[in-house]
Design an enzyme around this catalytic site. Structure first.
Site, PDB file in Angstrom:
ATOM      1  N   CYS A 229       0.838  -1.203   0.000  1.00  0.00           N
ATOM      2  CA  CYS A 229       0.000   0.000   0.000  1.00  0.00           C
ATOM      3  C   CYS A 229       0.880   1.263   0.000  1.00  0.00           C
ATOM      4  O   CYS A 229       1.503   1.560  -1.007  1.00  0.00           O
ATOM      5  CB  CYS A 229      -0.984  -0.032   1.165  1.00  0.00           C
ATOM      6  SG  CYS A 229      -2.383   1.085   0.919  1.00  0.00           S
TER       7      CYS A 229
ATOM      8  N   GLU B 272      -1.930  -9.240   2.739  1.00  0.00           N
ATOM      9  CA  GLU B 272      -1.960  -9.916   4.051  1.00  0.00           C
ATOM     10  C   GLU B 272      -3.378 -10.264   4.514  1.00  0.00           C
ATOM     11  O   GLU B 272      -3.567 -11.192   5.309  1.00  0.00           O
ATOM     12  CB  GLU B 272      -1.261  -9.051   5.110  1.00  0.00           C
ATOM     13  CG  GLU B 272      -1.973  -7.781   5.537  1.00  0.00           C
ATOM     14  CD  GLU B 272      -1.689  -6.561   4.676  1.00  0.00           C
ATOM     15  OE1 GLU B 272      -1.941  -5.434   5.147  1.00  0.00           O
ATOM     16  OE2 GLU B 272      -1.215  -6.734   3.536  1.00  0.00           O
TER      17      GLU B 272
ATOM     18  N   HIS C 275      -3.620  -4.908  -0.171  1.00  0.00           N
ATOM     19  CA  HIS C 275      -3.135  -5.511   1.083  1.00  0.00           C
ATOM     20  C   HIS C 275      -3.185  -7.035   0.952  1.00  0.00           C
ATOM     21  O   HIS C 275      -4.202  -7.656   1.303  1.00  0.00           O
ATOM     22  CB  HIS C 275      -4.029  -5.083   2.257  1.00  0.00           C
ATOM     23  CG  HIS C 275      -3.845  -3.667   2.671  1.00  0.00           C
ATOM     24  ND1 HIS C 275      -3.076  -3.306   3.754  1.00  0.00           N
ATOM     25  CD2 HIS C 275      -4.325  -2.515   2.158  1.00  0.00           C
ATOM     26  CE1 HIS C 275      -3.103  -1.987   3.894  1.00  0.00           C
ATOM     27  NE2 HIS C 275      -3.853  -1.485   2.932  1.00  0.00           N
TER      28      HIS C 275
END
Length: 541
Positions: free
Chosen positions: A385, A513, A511
């Site tokens: 990001c 994750e 993102h």
């Protein structure tokens, strides 16, 4: 209300941060492994509509779901354990409840009635308790009630749970109370009184817990369990010990050993569909605890003094590391403390560098120096990001020779706005829920590092940002070696950049994750760790 759906409510007592989310996720995993369809929801007692505007130091990271909801970090645990996506309906706050009720009142939906906590607020809470069950997709809905029993702000939730028992009937309703049994080292004694008082407060609110889950640093002797059962009015075999675990991923197996799932199945009269199948989970733990490789990764960000700010990133490294039998030592480094003079010292002995997401100017120049160091020293790099945007700005300044290149977030008047605000964002003056949020498609360039990681041409990942790569500069970047390897097919926005002449240098606007789970490690993290292992091996030769 779907009468076939069973509802489990998890409350907490004595202190916060006991791990209600982990217990909820672990129980969900055990029930799922027996063949039941399970979802978990979190009810938070604070007045924010959602956690999107909270500083990570206040409440840890803000977790984003596929449908763009900004939610509590516990939803990350639910997804990581169950491997099932959550949504806006899985996280409700007091703010949202009151907002809904006040909106209805302004529309005249209450026909001139006096709007009160009971029944209007509690009815709204209950309607949200049952919403996921009414979809007909789930056998069991687990609801975690945030905060501590006795908090003023959580009283309406506790009252709604009390009422839910009568709506649902005793065989469709169960309350688990998570509590703490402190050990007084001076007296060498485990003390049950705080738990007795906590249960007493629940009883005063009209709720009798069915199961006690007791967090403890020491094993609970039989006499302590008997005392808890007697004074808290629960069956002896429903007093469950929850010892401190080496890893949160041990908790499902510890809870299975304590027969938590069996107690729940008996109370709810669920007919177990299959025997517990946790072989994949055990394999994951086996690899996690017996690595053959070890790397040190630097995580550079500005919220490092509270690791929960980067919870999903940290857990992604656990999942990806286990998949390649590698122990990942994460070194959290404050970007505010990095400058040209100390960078060699701050980033020494790292096998890979991650520049974390974030907002605002604080620590920004430290991140620029970090990217420059990773790029020039050929250290494997992953920018997430803002980390990707920093990589773009650093490249513009030092390779494209645009010394004033910046993001309009940091400098609205920059002459070289390589990162800028999307057109539709320029008209927005409210902060909450107004970013580019949720899952978006991305087409990958064949032959790129991103394509090699995912092994397919089209992916979907989750976003949470306002600013984007400025496509007016794209040609110049690609001519100088930084390519756009991931593009949004609908908007043409750049989602992934990478440097071709670098062992592994990837920046992603999304993102990654958020979608990493125990059973499906995120591909970029896996490849990044492999690149770090490779880098380490080359250094040692």
């Amino acid at each position: 209300m779907a009468s076939s759906t069973k509802y489990i409510f998890i409350t907490g007592g004595v202190t916060s941060s006991l791990g209600k989310g982990i217990i909820a996720a672990s129980l969900g995993k055990l029930l799922q492994s027996r063949g039941f369809s399970v979802t978990i929801q979190k009810f938070d007692p604070y007045l924010n509509i959602d956690p999107g505007t909270l500083n990570p130091y206040e409440h840890g990271e803000c977790y984003v779901t596929d449908d763009g909801a900004e939610t509590d970090l516990d939803l990350g645990h639910y997804e990581r354990f169950l491997n099932v996506p959550t949504s806006q309906n899985n996280n409700i706050t007091t703010g949202r409840i009151y907002n809904n009720v006040i909106t209805k009142e302004r529309k005249g939906e209450f026909l001139g009635k006096t709007v009160q906590v009971i029944p209007h607020i509690t009815d709204e809470i209950k309607s949200n308790f049952y919403k996921l069950g009414e979809e007909g997709k789930y056998d069991v809905v687990i609801t975690e009630i945030g905060g501590c029993v006795g908090d003023i702000e959580s009283l309406p939730f506790i009252e709604a749970v009390r009422q839910a028992r009568w709506d649902l009937g005793p065989n469709n309703f169960l309350v688990i109370h998570l509590t703490l049994i402190p050990y007084l080292s001076a007296a060498k004694e485990l003390k049950t009184k705080p738990t007795q008082h906590s249960v007493k407060q629940l009883l005063e609110a009209g709720i009798q817990p069915d199961i006690l889950v007791c967090r403890t640093e020491h094993h609970l002797p039989a006499e302590v369990k008997k005392k808890l059962a007697l004074f808290c009015n629960v069956q002896l075999n429903n007093v469950i010990e929850a010892m401190d675990a080496e890893s949160i991923y041990d908790v499902p197996l510890l809870m299975k050993k304590e027969k938590l799932d069996e107690r729940v199945i008996t109370k709810l009269k669920l007919s177990s569909k299959t025997n517990t199948e946790l072989e994949n989970w055990k394999d994951f733990l086996g690899r996690l605890k017996n690595p053959t490789e070890e790397v040190t990764i630097g995580l550079v960000g500005k919220y490092v003094s509270l690791p929960d700010s980067y919870k999903s990133i940290i857990e992604s490294f656990t999942h990806a590391g286990s998949s390649v039998e590698c122990k990942v030592n994460l070194k959290l480094i404050s970007s505010e403390e990095i400058n040209k003079d100390n960078i060699k010292y701050k980033l020494k002995d790292l096998d890979g560098i991650v520049v974390a997401p974030g907002f605002g100017e604080r620590g920004f120049e430290g991140k620029i120096e970090t990217v420059k160091y990773a790029r020039e020293k050929k250290i494997p790099f992953l920018g997430i990001c803002l980390g990707m945007q920093v990589a773009v700005i650093e490249f513009a300044r030092n390779v494209l020779r645009l010394p004033d290149a910046n993001s309009t977030e940091m400098n609205p008047n920059t002459p070289s706005p390589v990162i800028g605000l999307m057109e539709e964002q320029k008209k927005i003056d409210q902060m909450g829920g107004t970013m580019r949020l949720g899952s978006y498609a991305c087409d990958l360039k064949k032959g790129s590092k991103a394509y090699a990681a995912y092994g397919k041409a089209s992916i979907e990942e989750r976003h949470r940002h306002r600013y984007e790569f400025n496509n007016e500069y794209l040609e110049k970047f690609e001519a100088n070696g930084m390519i756009a390897s991931g593009i949004n097919p609908d908007t043409g926005l750049v989602e992934i950049v990478e440097i071709e002449k670098h062992p592994w240098f990837v920046g992603v606007q999304f993102h990654p994750e958020y979608k990493s789970t125990v059973l499906s490690p995120q591909p970029l993290f896996v490849k990044f760790i492999l690149a770090a292992i490779d880098s380490q091996n080359k250094k040692s030769k």
